[in-house]
Design a protein around this motif. Sequence first.
Motif, PDB file in Angstrom:
ATOM      1  N   MET A 144       0.886  -1.137   0.081  1.00  0.00           N
ATOM      2  CA  MET A 144       0.212   0.000   0.111  1.00  0.00           C
ATOM      3  C   MET A 144       0.967   1.263  -0.009  1.00  0.00           C
ATOM      4  SD  MET A 144      -3.633  -1.022   0.644  1.00  0.00           S
ATOM      5  CE  MET A 144      -4.412   0.799   1.475  1.00  0.00           C
ATOM      6  N   GLU A 145       0.758   1.923   0.981  1.00  0.00           N
ATOM      7  CA  GLU A 145       1.733   3.224   1.146  1.00  0.00           C
ATOM      8  C   GLU A 145       2.308   3.345   2.445  1.00  0.00           C
ATOM      9  OE1 GLU A 145      -0.345   6.967   0.313  1.00  0.00           O
ATOM     10  OE2 GLU A 145      -2.012   5.861  -0.955  1.00  0.00           O
ATOM     11  N   PRO A 146       3.757   2.723   2.436  1.00  0.00           N
ATOM     12  CA  PRO A 146       4.339   2.927   3.656  1.00  0.00           C
ATOM     13  C   PRO A 146       4.474   4.262   4.111  1.00  0.00           C
ATOM     14  CG  PRO A 146       5.144   1.268   2.030  1.00  0.00           C
ATOM     15  CD  PRO A 146       4.186   1.957   1.364  1.00  0.00           C
ATOM     16  N   ALA A 147       4.938   4.691   5.288  1.00  0.00           N
ATOM     17  CA  ALA A 147       5.322   6.020   5.898  1.00  0.00           C
ATOM     18  C   ALA A 147       6.389   6.499   5.057  1.00  0.00           C
ATOM     19  CB  ALA A 147       5.387   5.857   7.020  1.00  0.00           C
ATOM     20  N   SER A 148       6.240   7.772   4.619  1.00  0.00           N
ATOM     21  CA  SER A 148       7.649   8.421   4.117  1.00  0.00           C
ATOM     22  C   SER A 148       8.589   8.512   5.062  1.00  0.00           C
ATOM     23  CB  SER A 148       7.039   9.783   3.480  1.00  0.00           C
ATOM     24  OG  SER A 148       6.768  10.623   4.648  1.00  0.00           O
ATOM     25  N   CYS A 149       8.267   8.412   6.307  1.00  0.00           N
ATOM     26  CA  CYS A 149       9.549   8.439   7.296  1.00  0.00           C
ATOM     27  C   CYS A 149      10.309   7.314   7.366  1.00  0.00           C
ATOM     28  CB  CYS A 149       8.894   8.855   8.780  1.00  0.00           C
ATOM     29  SG  CYS A 149       7.609   7.709   9.224  1.00  0.00           S
ATOM     30  N   ILE A 150       9.924   5.872   6.645  1.00  0.00           N
ATOM     31  CA  ILE A 150      10.697   4.783   7.066  1.00  0.00           C
ATOM     32  C   ILE A 150      12.056   5.035   6.103  1.00  0.00           C
ATOM     33  CG2 ILE A 150       8.810   3.514   7.349  1.00  0.00           C
ATOM     34  CD1 ILE A 150       9.288   2.243   4.541  1.00  0.00           C
ATOM     35  N   GLN A 151      13.024   4.738   6.534  1.00  0.00           N
ATOM     36  CA  GLN A 151      14.506   4.770   5.884  1.00  0.00           C
ATOM     37  C   GLN A 151      15.067   3.205   5.879  1.00  0.00           C
ATOM     38  OE1 GLN A 151      16.895   7.981   7.485  1.00  0.00           O
ATOM     39  NE2 GLN A 151      15.076   9.468   6.980  1.00  0.00           N
ATOM     40  N   ASP A 152      15.170   2.602   4.840  1.00  0.00           N
ATOM     41  CA  ASP A 152      15.797   1.444   4.922  1.00  0.00           C
ATOM     42  C   ASP A 152      15.278   0.182   5.707  1.00  0.00           C
ATOM     43  OD1 ASP A 152      17.834   2.490   3.095  1.00  0.00           O
ATOM     44  OD2 ASP A 152      19.023   3.083   4.610  1.00  0.00           O
ATOM     45  N   HIS A 153      13.945   0.447   6.027  1.00  0.00           N
ATOM     46  CA  HIS A 153      13.247  -0.456   6.859  1.00  0.00           C
ATOM     47  C   HIS A 153      12.028  -0.751   6.090  1.00  0.00           C
ATOM     48  CE1 HIS A 153      16.193  -0.226  10.038  1.00  0.00           C
ATOM     49  NE2 HIS A 153      16.077   1.055   9.865  1.00  0.00           N
ATOM     50  N   PRO A 154      11.951  -1.304   4.884  1.00  0.00           N
ATOM     51  CA  PRO A 154      10.718  -1.325   4.122  1.00  0.00           C
ATOM     52  C   PRO A 154       9.824  -2.751   4.416  1.00  0.00           C
ATOM     53  CG  PRO A 154      12.582  -2.292   2.845  1.00  0.00           C
ATOM     54  CD  PRO A 154      13.193  -1.621   3.970  1.00  0.00           C
ATOM     55  N   ASN A 155      10.431  -3.355   5.333  1.00  0.00           N
ATOM     56  CA  ASN A 155       9.539  -4.447   5.881  1.00  0.00           C
ATOM     57  C   ASN A 155       9.307  -4.668   7.652  1.00  0.00           C
ATOM     58  OD1 ASN A 155      12.277  -5.199   5.920  1.00  0.00           O
ATOM     59  ND2 ASN A 155      12.029  -7.426   5.410  1.00  0.00           N
ATOM     60  N   HIS A 156       9.626  -3.609   7.922  1.00  0.00           N
ATOM     61  CA  HIS A 156       9.140  -3.522   9.618  1.00  0.00           C
ATOM     62  C   HIS A 156       8.199  -2.640   9.998  1.00  0.00           C
ATOM     63  CE1 HIS A 156      13.642  -4.061   8.683  1.00  0.00           C
ATOM     64  NE2 HIS A 156      13.917  -4.288  10.028  1.00  0.00           N
TER      65      HIS A 156
END
Length: 111
Positions: free
Chosen positions: A47-59
Amino acid sequence: MRILLGLLFAVCISSAHGASEIVSTVDTVRVDNNGWAFIRFTSPLGMEPASCIQDHPNHLSFDTKTDAGKAILSLALTAHSTGKRIFARGTDTCEGYGVIENWNFGWIMNE
């Protein structure tokens, strides 16, 4: 009654906007000494992961110092130990770690 249904519909739409979803098995569960924890899934968030995630696309992260966080930890460990998949939705925010989206709600899939 129509107003109540309209408000309920608007809340459902607004809570779904901008949040990630995932259906996946649990790869790892980590808990830090400050009480914050995260689940690393075997698949990336959809869907739309939060824009604040950095290098953690599956957490997804959560606070184990709360009753809700304790319940999430129990759910994650149960799913991990049984190999079952979890459905989860994020909050579109990154409190705690600052770079991992927070857990909103979820459940173990009964497949």
